[in-house]
Write a protein that holds these residues in place. Structure first.
Motif, PDB file in Angstrom:
ATOM      1  N   PRO A 502       0.650  -1.143   0.065  1.00  0.00           N
ATOM      2  CA  PRO A 502       0.007   0.039   0.175  1.00  0.00           C
ATOM      3  C   PRO A 502       0.925   1.379   0.040  1.00  0.00           C
ATOM      4  CG  PRO A 502      -0.817  -1.683   1.608  1.00  0.00           C
ATOM      5  CD  PRO A 502       0.749  -2.116   0.937  1.00  0.00           C
ATOM      6  N   VAL A 503       0.356   2.305  -0.353  1.00  0.00           N
ATOM      7  CA  VAL A 503       0.943   3.596  -0.663  1.00  0.00           C
ATOM      8  C   VAL A 503       0.542   4.649   0.036  1.00  0.00           C
ATOM      9  CG1 VAL A 503       1.680   5.396  -2.341  1.00  0.00           C
ATOM     10  CG2 VAL A 503       1.812   2.979  -2.947  1.00  0.00           C
ATOM     11  N   ALA A 504       0.960   5.682   0.919  1.00  0.00           N
ATOM     12  CA  ALA A 504       0.642   6.697   1.588  1.00  0.00           C
ATOM     13  C   ALA A 504       1.526   7.932   1.231  1.00  0.00           C
ATOM     14  CB  ALA A 504       0.853   6.786   3.143  1.00  0.00           C
ATOM     15  N   TRP A 505       0.988   9.067   0.773  1.00  0.00           N
ATOM     16  CA  TRP A 505       1.875  10.136   0.511  1.00  0.00           C
ATOM     17  C   TRP A 505       2.039  11.224   1.617  1.00  0.00           C
ATOM     18  CZ3 TRP A 505       3.693  10.767  -4.458  1.00  0.00           C
ATOM     19  CH2 TRP A 505       2.910   9.697  -5.403  1.00  0.00           C
ATOM     20  N   ARG A 506       3.139  11.295   2.133  1.00  0.00           N
ATOM     21  CA  ARG A 506       3.630  12.026   3.158  1.00  0.00           C
ATOM     22  C   ARG A 506       4.777  13.119   3.098  1.00  0.00           C
ATOM     23  NH1 ARG A 506      -0.390  10.040   4.601  1.00  0.00           N
ATOM     24  NH2 ARG A 506      -0.946   9.026   6.309  1.00  0.00           N
ATOM     25  N   ALA A 507       4.941  13.996   3.680  1.00  0.00           N
ATOM     26  CA  ALA A 507       6.036  15.014   3.727  1.00  0.00           C
ATOM     27  C   ALA A 507       7.275  14.495   4.333  1.00  0.00           C
ATOM     28  CB  ALA A 507       5.716  16.307   4.331  1.00  0.00           C
ATOM     29  N   ILE A 508       8.609  14.765   3.982  1.00  0.00           N
ATOM     30  CA  ILE A 508       9.665  14.553   4.720  1.00  0.00           C
ATOM     31  C   ILE A 508      10.332  15.649   5.513  1.00  0.00           C
ATOM     32  CG2 ILE A 508      11.895  13.765   4.391  1.00  0.00           C
ATOM     33  CD1 ILE A 508      11.375  12.177   1.878  1.00  0.00           C
ATOM     34  N   GLY A 526      18.159  12.602   4.634  1.00  0.00           N
ATOM     35  CA  GLY A 526      18.612  14.185   4.630  1.00  0.00           C
ATOM     36  C   GLY A 526      18.713  15.034   3.514  1.00  0.00           C
ATOM     37  N   PRO A 527      19.049  14.619   2.420  1.00  0.00           N
ATOM     38  CA  PRO A 527      18.946  15.652   1.303  1.00  0.00           C
ATOM     39  C   PRO A 527      17.422  15.771   0.726  1.00  0.00           C
ATOM     40  CG  PRO A 527      20.506  13.849   0.683  1.00  0.00           C
ATOM     41  CD  PRO A 527      19.653  13.487   2.187  1.00  0.00           C
ATOM     42  N   TRP A 528      16.551  15.021   1.276  1.00  0.00           N
ATOM     43  CA  TRP A 528      15.145  15.377   0.610  1.00  0.00           C
ATOM     44  C   TRP A 528      14.401  15.842   1.847  1.00  0.00           C
ATOM     45  CZ3 TRP A 528      16.190  13.983  -3.845  1.00  0.00           C
ATOM     46  CH2 TRP A 528      17.026  12.829  -4.169  1.00  0.00           C
ATOM     47  N   ARG A 529      14.893  16.255   3.137  1.00  0.00           N
ATOM     48  CA  ARG A 529      13.982  17.115   3.970  1.00  0.00           C
ATOM     49  C   ARG A 529      13.395  18.185   3.317  1.00  0.00           C
ATOM     50  NH1 ARG A 529      14.772  13.591   8.583  1.00  0.00           N
ATOM     51  NH2 ARG A 529      16.766  12.450   8.757  1.00  0.00           N
ATOM     52  N   ARG A 530      12.156  18.561   3.622  1.00  0.00           N
ATOM     53  CA  ARG A 530      11.738  19.856   3.596  1.00  0.00           C
ATOM     54  C   ARG A 530      11.644  20.136   1.916  1.00  0.00           C
ATOM     55  NH1 ARG A 530      15.104  20.736   7.217  1.00  0.00           N
ATOM     56  NH2 ARG A 530      16.582  21.947   5.797  1.00  0.00           N
ATOM     57  N   GLN A 531      11.873  19.107   0.970  1.00  0.00           N
ATOM     58  CA  GLN A 531      11.831  19.451  -0.388  1.00  0.00           C
ATOM     59  C   GLN A 531      10.599  18.814  -1.018  1.00  0.00           C
ATOM     60  OE1 GLN A 531      14.482  20.851  -1.732  1.00  0.00           O
ATOM     61  NE2 GLN A 531      15.206  20.939   0.367  1.00  0.00           N
ATOM     62  N   HIS A 532      10.174  19.590  -2.254  1.00  0.00           N
ATOM     63  CA  HIS A 532       9.426  19.106  -2.979  1.00  0.00           C
ATOM     64  C   HIS A 532       9.640  17.895  -3.890  1.00  0.00           C
ATOM     65  CE1 HIS A 532       6.080  19.465  -6.088  1.00  0.00           C
ATOM     66  NE2 HIS A 532       5.368  20.383  -5.424  1.00  0.00           N
ATOM     67  N   SER A 533       8.408  16.964  -3.852  1.00  0.00           N
ATOM     68  CA  SER A 533       8.789  15.674  -4.451  1.00  0.00           C
ATOM     69  C   SER A 533       8.647  15.781  -5.889  1.00  0.00           C
ATOM     70  CB  SER A 533       7.707  14.808  -4.113  1.00  0.00           C
ATOM     71  OG  SER A 533       6.691  14.948  -4.376  1.00  0.00           O
ATOM     72  N   GLY A 534       8.094  16.808  -6.487  1.00  0.00           N
ATOM     73  CA  GLY A 534       8.097  16.895  -7.805  1.00  0.00           C
ATOM     74  C   GLY A 534       6.755  16.793  -8.415  1.00  0.00           C
ATOM     75  N   HIS A 535       6.036  16.143  -7.493  1.00  0.00           N
ATOM     76  CA  HIS A 535       4.513  15.544  -7.950  1.00  0.00           C
ATOM     77  C   HIS A 535       3.483  16.719  -7.479  1.00  0.00           C
ATOM     78  CE1 HIS A 535       5.872  11.424  -8.740  1.00  0.00           C
ATOM     79  NE2 HIS A 535       6.484  11.381  -7.766  1.00  0.00           N
ATOM     80  N   THR A 558      12.402   7.868  -4.017  1.00  0.00           N
ATOM     81  CA  THR A 558      13.111   8.954  -4.385  1.00  0.00           C
ATOM     82  C   THR A 558      13.920   9.113  -5.830  1.00  0.00           C
ATOM     83  OG1 THR A 558      15.206   8.434  -3.395  1.00  0.00           O
ATOM     84  CG2 THR A 558      13.866   9.332  -1.851  1.00  0.00           C
ATOM     85  N   SER A 559      14.304  10.036  -6.277  1.00  0.00           N
ATOM     86  CA  SER A 559      14.867  10.242  -7.330  1.00  0.00           C
ATOM     87  C   SER A 559      16.154   9.101  -7.450  1.00  0.00           C
ATOM     88  CB  SER A 559      15.292  11.428  -7.944  1.00  0.00           C
ATOM     89  OG  SER A 559      15.917  12.081  -7.019  1.00  0.00           O
ATOM     90  N   GLY A 560      16.811   8.990  -6.296  1.00  0.00           N
ATOM     91  CA  GLY A 560      18.026   8.240  -6.244  1.00  0.00           C
ATOM     92  C   GLY A 560      17.533   6.742  -5.945  1.00  0.00           C
ATOM     93  N   GLY A 561      16.248   6.509  -5.719  1.00  0.00           N
ATOM     94  CA  GLY A 561      15.964   4.845  -5.555  1.00  0.00           C
ATOM     95  C   GLY A 561      15.124   4.710  -4.168  1.00  0.00           C
ATOM     96  N   TRP A 562      15.117   3.427  -3.966  1.00  0.00           N
ATOM     97  CA  TRP A 562      14.305   3.352  -2.606  1.00  0.00           C
ATOM     98  C   TRP A 562      15.162   3.361  -1.349  1.00  0.00           C
ATOM     99  CZ3 TRP A 562       9.193   2.478  -2.533  1.00  0.00           C
ATOM    100  CH2 TRP A 562       8.490   2.034  -3.933  1.00  0.00           C
ATOM    101  N   ILE A 563      14.501   4.072  -0.515  1.00  0.00           N
ATOM    102  CA  ILE A 563      15.218   4.313   0.916  1.00  0.00           C
ATOM    103  C   ILE A 563      14.426   3.860   2.108  1.00  0.00           C
ATOM    104  CG2 ILE A 563      15.827   6.334   2.683  1.00  0.00           C
ATOM    105  CD1 ILE A 563      16.701   8.018   0.411  1.00  0.00           C
ATOM    106  N   THR A 564      14.882   2.875   2.895  1.00  0.00           N
ATOM    107  CA  THR A 564      14.544   2.279   3.858  1.00  0.00           C
ATOM    108  C   THR A 564      14.399   3.204   5.265  1.00  0.00           C
ATOM    109  OG1 THR A 564      14.763   0.059   3.060  1.00  0.00           O
ATOM    110  CG2 THR A 564      14.053  -0.034   5.246  1.00  0.00           C
ATOM    111  N   ALA A 565      13.253   3.418   5.817  1.00  0.00           N
ATOM    112  CA  ALA A 565      13.489   4.162   6.982  1.00  0.00           C
ATOM    113  C   ALA A 565      12.685   3.553   8.341  1.00  0.00           C
ATOM    114  CB  ALA A 565      12.522   5.565   7.044  1.00  0.00           C
TER     115      ALA A 565
END
Length: 679
Positions: A502-508, A526-535, A558-565
């Motif tokens: 399943p998918v959820a859309w959230r802010a970083i 880190g590089p994606w915090r407070r950034q616009h996803s482009g969608h 992300t544009s760089g691939g999948w990140i596991t949090a």
């Protein structure tokens, strides 16, 4: 040449064809030469001419009707005898001799065709029988058109209405009341009479419509309720009313995967949850129509989710691996499947169990929210599978999977301890005490039975085309069809497995990602915090995938691939947990007077919930825990092990829990003691 409008088609006859009148001027083999009224000539095949919608032979006597032999057999013996007697009289009038007369017999003088006309012979027969001339001539005409059936007393063959002489308004009211009985509890005929009388009086007025007697009412209700089960089993009544009005057409498929039917239902077996509480489990299966192969089967405690249906797709698209302790006879190499040929195409078949891998073209589902969810539909789109939804309340649209459930209950479930029967009328005494199997154990039993029993057992719906009397097994049918249709392996990568979640859309944000009052964070964000996803359509939010049965981590695209949090409070919990486990922990926290939006407080309650299960928690907690552990115990698809995060992997829950054990002597935080104090 026989024609539809006359006995023989000859040169000179006129026929209607191609919106015009034509004269037959010649016949040569199967060809007919025609000349139209305007003088145009043409040659057509006789089969084409007689198959034309407007073809008819004009100007000839029509063929006599064939005698309805079946109806003649239903007549009383006196009626048949009287008709045969009249046949003898009519034939004697026509030919001068009765039927079966010996050769050389001379006609009686009053019936001699040479000396007497037809009218004179008919009058002689009327005088002989004491009837009128009109009666004899009418019998002649009817015999010429209908044969012996025309001589039968038609008063004896009139079809009587089942409702007798009852008023049509009363009949309509009884029909309506019987229709309304479909979805209600079964009652008696007296209730139908009472409601029908009230309906008639409400519609037409009191005393306007004459009402039949009570006995006539009973006969009328019996006639109109035939086949409805109006006064029998309510289940049978609803099933009968749910049948399609048109003819039932069985579902056929010519190759594996052409159509796969998926459905879920509670299994007729009581299982033992981890806490000792007994409950029924949900069984979700996918059945291939062409081979009757059960492509995948998943057991869950009652409450199947959309992700379960999606993971069912993933399990059926990869080979079933052999498990430790399984007999070598369950391996594909030991079965009748074409293992060597499949191994040359797909190396994963080396250690596969004896069950075909079928890639579906179309899946048929019902309107259950599990199957019409965005998660399942999106998974099918991702895999190139078309989804066909069955019509509402029409189980015949997926009759194969419905029949398979019944077969599983008959061939498998009834031999297990804790079998409940299909309804309460067939349930034994103290079934809950007879249950011994846990869901993981029952899952393994089911998978073994599918391999050794179902896939190798002859199926009545599968037949050898050269020997239709011989039934073949699903594996045999697959072996024969795959040779003609081929086999295309579908390799699921780790990314494909993530796409099924399943998918959820959230802010970083600076603190990470918030989902369901839980916070997930990782250094790689880190590089994606407070950034616009482009969608832009999602207001710049990021696409986050999560597993409802393992909320210990999420996966961010992300544009760089999948990140596991991982979950930031994961060290406080000593085991995996699902979304329903988390929700239950929040309810327990609220009941204890804690802030259920404070994830640290809920984490402590969750830890207590997971660690104190063996001490006999309440029934609701036990069921939640059982669902959590059953989900964790079920092995995932082969391709799921390929999942690798783009950066450092999240810490294992057991390894992450070990530091909390080290800090206990220093008095920093003891989750067990803290949970005991709060609860």
């Amino acid at each position: 040449m026989t024609a539809g409008g006359g006995s023989v088609l000859r040169p000179g006859d006129w026929v209607s064809f191609d919106a015009d009148d034509h004269q037959v001027v010649g016949l040569a083999g199967t060809a007919v030469r025609l000349r139209s009224a305007g003088g145009a000539e043409s040659v057509v095949l006789a089969s084409y001419l007689m198959a034309a919608p407007d073809f008819a032979v004009t100007g000839v006597e029509p063929l006599p009707e064939m005698e309805p032999v079946g109806l003649l057999e239903t007549l009383p013996e006196p009626a048949r005898t009287a008709a045969v007697k009249w046949q003898r009289h009519v034939v004697e009038v026509e030919t001068g001799l009765p039927p079966g007369a010996e050769p050389g017999t001379t006609p009686r003088s009053e019936y001699d065709p040479v000396a007497r006309s037809v009218v004179e012979r008919a009058q002689a027969k009327a005088d002989e029988l004491g009837v009128s001339l009109r009666t004899v001539m009418d019998k002649r005409s009817r015999y010429a058109r209908q044969g012996l059936w025309g001589l039968v007393d038609q008063r004896l063959v009139r079809v009587r209405e089942a409702t007798g002489r009852a008023d049509a308004r009363v009949v309509a009211a009884v029909r309506q009341v019987l229709e309304d009985q479909t979805q209600v509890s079964t009652g008696t005929r007296s209730r139908v009479i009472r409601r029908a009388v009230k309906l008639v009086e409400a519609t037409h007025g009191e005393g306007v419509v004459p009402l039949p007697s009570r006995n006539t009412f009973y006969r009328l209700i019996d006639a109109l309720s035939s086949g409805r089960h109006s006064f029998g089993s309510a289940v049978t009544r609803r099933q009968t009313a749910n049948r399609p009005q048109g003819p039932f057409t069985p579902t056929f498929a010519d190759r594996p995967g052409e159509q796969v039917q998926i459905d879920s239902t509670p299994l007729d077996v009581m299982v033992v949850l981890d806490s000792g509480v007994t409950a029924r489990a949900d069984l979700t299966i996918a059945v291939d129509v062409a081979t009757r192969t059960i492509c995948a089967a998943v057991l869950r405690p009652v409450g199947t989710k959309a992700v379960d249906a999606s993971l069912l797709l993933a399990r059926m698209l990869v080979p079933e691996p052999m498990r430790p302790g399984w007999s070598a006879s369950l391996a594909m190499a030991s079965s009748r499947l074409p293992h060597r040929q499949l191994l040359n195409v797909d190396a994963r078949m080396d250690q596969a169990a004896a069950k075909p891998v079928i890639v579906p073209d179309t899946v048929v589902i019902d309107g259950g929210k599990v199957f019409i969810s965005d998660t399942f539909v999106r998974a099918c789109e991702r895999l190139g599978i078309s989804v066909q939804r069955a019509r509402p309340r029409t189980p015949t649209d997926k009759g194969v999977v419905e029949a398979t459930f019944s077969a599983i209950n008959t061939l498998f479930c009834q031999h297990l301890a804790g079998y409940t029967g299909r309804d309460v009328t067939r349930r034994g005494d103290r079934i809950e005490q007879a249950a011994v199997w846990t869901i993981p154990e029952l899952q393994e039993l089911l998978e073994k039975w599918l391999l050794a029993g179902w896939q190798a057992r002859p199926h009545d719906a599968l037949r050898d085309p050269f020997r239709p009397g011989k039934a073949v097994s699903p594996n045999d049918k697959y072996a024969s069809l795959v040779a003609a249709a081929g086999y295309l392996p579908l390799v699921l990568r780790g990314e494909d497995y993530l796409e099924l979640l399943p998918v959820a859309w959230r802010a970083i944000n600076d603190y990470g990602i918030r989902i369901g009052h839980r916070t997930y964070d990782a250094p790689e964000l880190g590089p994606w915090r407070r950034q616009h996803s482009g969608h832009a359509a999602k207001r710049g939010l990021w696409e986050v995938h999560y597993d409802p049965y393992d909320l210990s981590r999420v996966f961010v695209r992300t544009s760089g691939g999948w990140i596991t949090a991982p979950w930031v409070h994961l060290p406080l919990v000593n085991g995996p947990f699902a979304d329903f486990t988390w929700d239950h922990a929040r309810r327990l926290a609220a009941a204890a007077g804690l802030d259920d939006s404070n994830e640290a407080a809920v984490a402590r309650v969750l830890e207590a919930l997971l660690t104190r299960a063996e001490h006999g928690p309440d029934t609701r907690s036990a069921r939640v825990l059982a669902r959590t552990r059953a989900a964790a115990a079920l092995p995932g698809p082969t391709a799921a092990s390929d999942i690798a995060p783009s950066s450092n992997p999240a810490p294992d829950s057991a390894a992450a829990a070990s530091p909390s054990a080290e800090v206990v002597p220093f008095g920093v935080f003891d989750p067990h003691a803290e949970a005991e104090r709060w609860l």
